[in-house]
Design a protein around this motif. Structure first.
Motif, short mmCIF file in Angstrom:
data_model
loop_
_atom_site.label_atom_id
_atom_site.label_comp_id
_atom_site.label_asym_id
_atom_site.label_seq_id
_atom_site.Cartn_x
_atom_site.Cartn_y
_atom_site.Cartn_z
N ALA A 1 -2.22 107.34 47.42
CA ALA A 1 -2.10 106.50 46.22
C ALA A 1 -0.78 105.73 46.27
N VAL A 2 -0.80 104.51 45.74
CA VAL A 2 0.37 103.65 45.70
C VAL A 2 0.57 103.16 44.27
N ALA A 3 1.82 103.14 43.83
CA ALA A 3 2.11 102.65 42.48
C ALA A 3 3.43 101.90 42.48
N PRO A 4 3.56 100.87 41.64
CA PRO A 4 4.82 100.12 41.54
C PRO A 4 5.80 100.86 40.63
N LEU A 5 6.04 102.13 40.95
CA LEU A 5 6.90 102.99 40.16
C LEU A 5 7.91 103.67 41.08
N SER A 6 8.95 104.22 40.47
CA SER A 6 9.87 105.04 41.25
C SER A 6 9.25 106.41 41.47
N PRO A 7 9.71 107.16 42.46
CA PRO A 7 9.17 108.51 42.67
C PRO A 7 9.30 109.39 41.44
N ALA A 8 10.41 109.25 40.71
CA ALA A 8 10.59 110.06 39.51
C ALA A 8 9.54 109.72 38.46
N GLU A 9 9.22 108.42 38.33
CA GLU A 9 8.22 108.00 37.35
C GLU A 9 6.81 108.45 37.76
N LEU A 10 6.53 108.40 39.06
CA LEU A 10 5.20 108.80 39.52
C LEU A 10 5.04 110.30 39.45
N PRO B 1 9.25 107.67 48.13
CA PRO B 1 9.59 106.25 48.04
C PRO B 1 9.00 105.46 49.20
N ALA B 2 8.63 104.23 48.93
CA ALA B 2 8.03 103.37 49.96
C ALA B 2 8.34 101.92 49.64
N ARG B 3 8.06 101.06 50.61
CA ARG B 3 8.23 99.62 50.42
C ARG B 3 6.97 98.92 50.94
N LEU C 1 -3.23 97.87 52.50
CA LEU C 1 -1.78 97.80 52.34
C LEU C 1 -1.08 98.43 53.53
N ARG C 2 0.02 97.82 53.91
CA ARG C 2 0.89 98.40 54.95
C ARG C 2 2.24 98.67 54.30
N LEU C 3 2.65 99.94 54.35
CA LEU C 3 3.88 100.35 53.67
C LEU C 3 4.87 100.97 54.63
N LEU C 4 6.13 100.81 54.31
CA LEU C 4 7.22 101.45 55.06
C LEU C 4 7.63 102.71 54.31
N ILE C 5 7.70 103.83 55.01
CA ILE C 5 8.15 105.08 54.41
C ILE C 5 9.25 105.67 55.27
N GLY C 6 10.24 106.26 54.64
CA GLY C 6 11.32 106.89 55.37
C GLY C 6 12.05 105.90 56.27
N GLN C 7 12.43 106.39 57.44
CA GLN C 7 13.16 105.58 58.41
C GLN C 7 12.22 105.09 59.51
N GLY C 8 11.55 103.97 59.23
CA GLY C 8 10.71 103.36 60.25
C GLY C 8 9.27 103.84 60.29
N GLY C 9 8.86 104.70 59.37
CA GLY C 9 7.48 105.14 59.34
C GLY C 9 6.58 104.13 58.65
N GLU C 10 5.39 103.91 59.17
CA GLU C 10 4.45 102.98 58.55
C GLU C 10 3.18 103.71 58.16
N LEU C 11 2.61 103.28 57.05
CA LEU C 11 1.44 103.94 56.50
C LEU C 11 0.42 102.88 56.09
N LEU C 12 -0.83 103.08 56.47
CA LEU C 12 -1.93 102.22 56.04
C LEU C 12 -2.59 102.87 54.82
#
Length: 398
Positions: A326-335, A341-343, A356-367
């Protein structure tokens, strides 16, 4: 012998275009009958170079079942189909049909119908002539043969008005329907399909697959199907065998393969997935604690792996499907919960969902697959993800 010159059935003869008949010796009767209609027992077949065409194939297809061999080009799917049909012989192992060994049975004695990647219709025969041909080869009277052929063509949506047409005059989808009618008009026990739907447009492919499932019930078909199309294999089949580089990696129901792939290769071959490398921190009560290479940690992950379970301190791969994130335009604390956290790097429209393609952590990518209409972060903006760790799996190696 070319595939299109062979008429398959139980009569013990094959008729080429000139009508010459040939016979074959009967195989020895085995001591015990197999339960499956067709069974591959320890089949091996050498290939070109170091990679075998089939290094091991062991499975059985039950009467009335649709089974699919799924894998990329060169996986051994067509080799398995050719072995079942009798066009080639295995180097080791045996094929049983109705409990009998068929190593000494040529194709025309195996009670099968076959449709290859290309329809292989006789170009100088009419549509009706193509479908009547297997019946005439068995001595069926012409009037009766044409009646049965027209009935089978109608089942596949080919009107009688096209009976006098040449196959080349038909579009690819209709040519394939004629080929299927020809393969089934003599009511074989087993239908072999060597990826015949591959060349069709998506709409034709889906419609024909639906008709195959409908006629499977009406005609009591048993089908062994080979394809490289994961979506088609999962939608069409009762069970699927995933092959890669000549080896069967997993054999099970579509749900089993999709939800619980035996390894990351099976996961990738059965649909979109994320594969994130990491290290096993600890394993407690069957739950795996992982530190991903991108710096994130995950706890409570189910452990699965056909090639050995992950070990504490060892390398591993976390596998999770895009729709399980799941993806949300929220901070981790709000979710809340175990949000990470992701970008958002990219969002693409994919019909019934956004990809969607997201960046997580240091260089990790998630579909991630996200339903249409739900709020999204701006591209390049901050977001949070929450993944369903009960649907993730940890495999040894990475």
């Amino acid at each position: 012998m070319a595939r299109q010159l062979v008429s398959f059935g139980t009569e013990g003869t094959v008729f080429g275009r000139e009508g010459a008949a040939r016979s074959a010796p009967q195989p020895a009767m085995p001591a015990a009958m197999a339960v499956a209609l067709v069974a591959f027992e320890g089949i091996r077949k050498s290939g070109q170079g170091a990679t075998p065409a089939l290094s091991w194939l062991e499975l059985g297809v039950g009467r009335g079942e649709v089974a699919t061999l799924l894998g990329p080009a060169g996986a051994g799917k067509s080799v398995a189909i050719d072995i079942a049909a009798g066009f080639i012989q295995p180097d080791a192992g045996q094929v049983l049909m109705k409990g009998e060994r068929v190593a000494r049975l040529p194709p025309w004695r195996r009670d099968i119908g076959l449709v290859s990647t290309q329809p292989d219709l006789f170009p100088d025969m009419t549509v009706l002539g193509n479908v009547t041909f297997p019946l005439e080869a068995r001595g069926t009277a012409r009037a009766e043969g044409e009646e049965r052929a027209l009935a089978m063509l109608a089942r596949w949506g080919i009107p009688a008005s096209l009976g006098a047409a040449r196959p080349a005059a038909l579009p690819p989808g209709q040519q394939l329907r004629v080929a299927l009618a020809r393969a089934l008009v003599h009511a074989p026990s087993l239908l072999l399909l060597d990826d015949p739907l591959r060349a069709l447009e998506a709409e034709d492919r889906d419609t024909l697959a639906a008709d195959l499932l409908r006629l499977r019930a009406e005609l009591g078909l048993t089908v062994l199907h080979a394809t490289r199309d994961a979506a088609l294999a999962l939608a069409l089949s009762d069970r699927v065998a995933v092959l890669e580089a000549g080896r069967m990696r997993q054999w099970g129901t579509p749900r089993d393969l999709y939800d619980s792939p035996a390894d990351p290769v099976v996961a990738a071959l059965t649909g979109p997935c994320n594969r994130l490398s990491g290290t096993v921190v600890s394993i407690e009560d069957g739950a795996c604690h992982v530190r991903l290479d991108c710096g994130l940690g995950a706890v409570g992950l189910p452990v699965i792996g056909a090639e050995g379970s992950p070990q504490a301190g060892g390398r591993c791969t976390l596998v999770i499907r895009p729709e399980r994130v799941a993806v949300a335009p929220l901070s981790p604390a709000e979710l809340g919960g175990d949000a990470v956290p992701a970008r958002l790097l990219e969002a693409r429209f994919a019909g019934d969902h956004l990809r969607l393609r997201l960046l997580i952590g240091q260089g990790g990518e998630l579909l991630v697959h996200r339903p249409i209409g739900l709020p999204l972060p701006e591209t390049g903006g901050e977001a949070s993800i929450a993944w369903d760790l009960s649907a993730a799996r940890v495999h040894a190696g990475g």
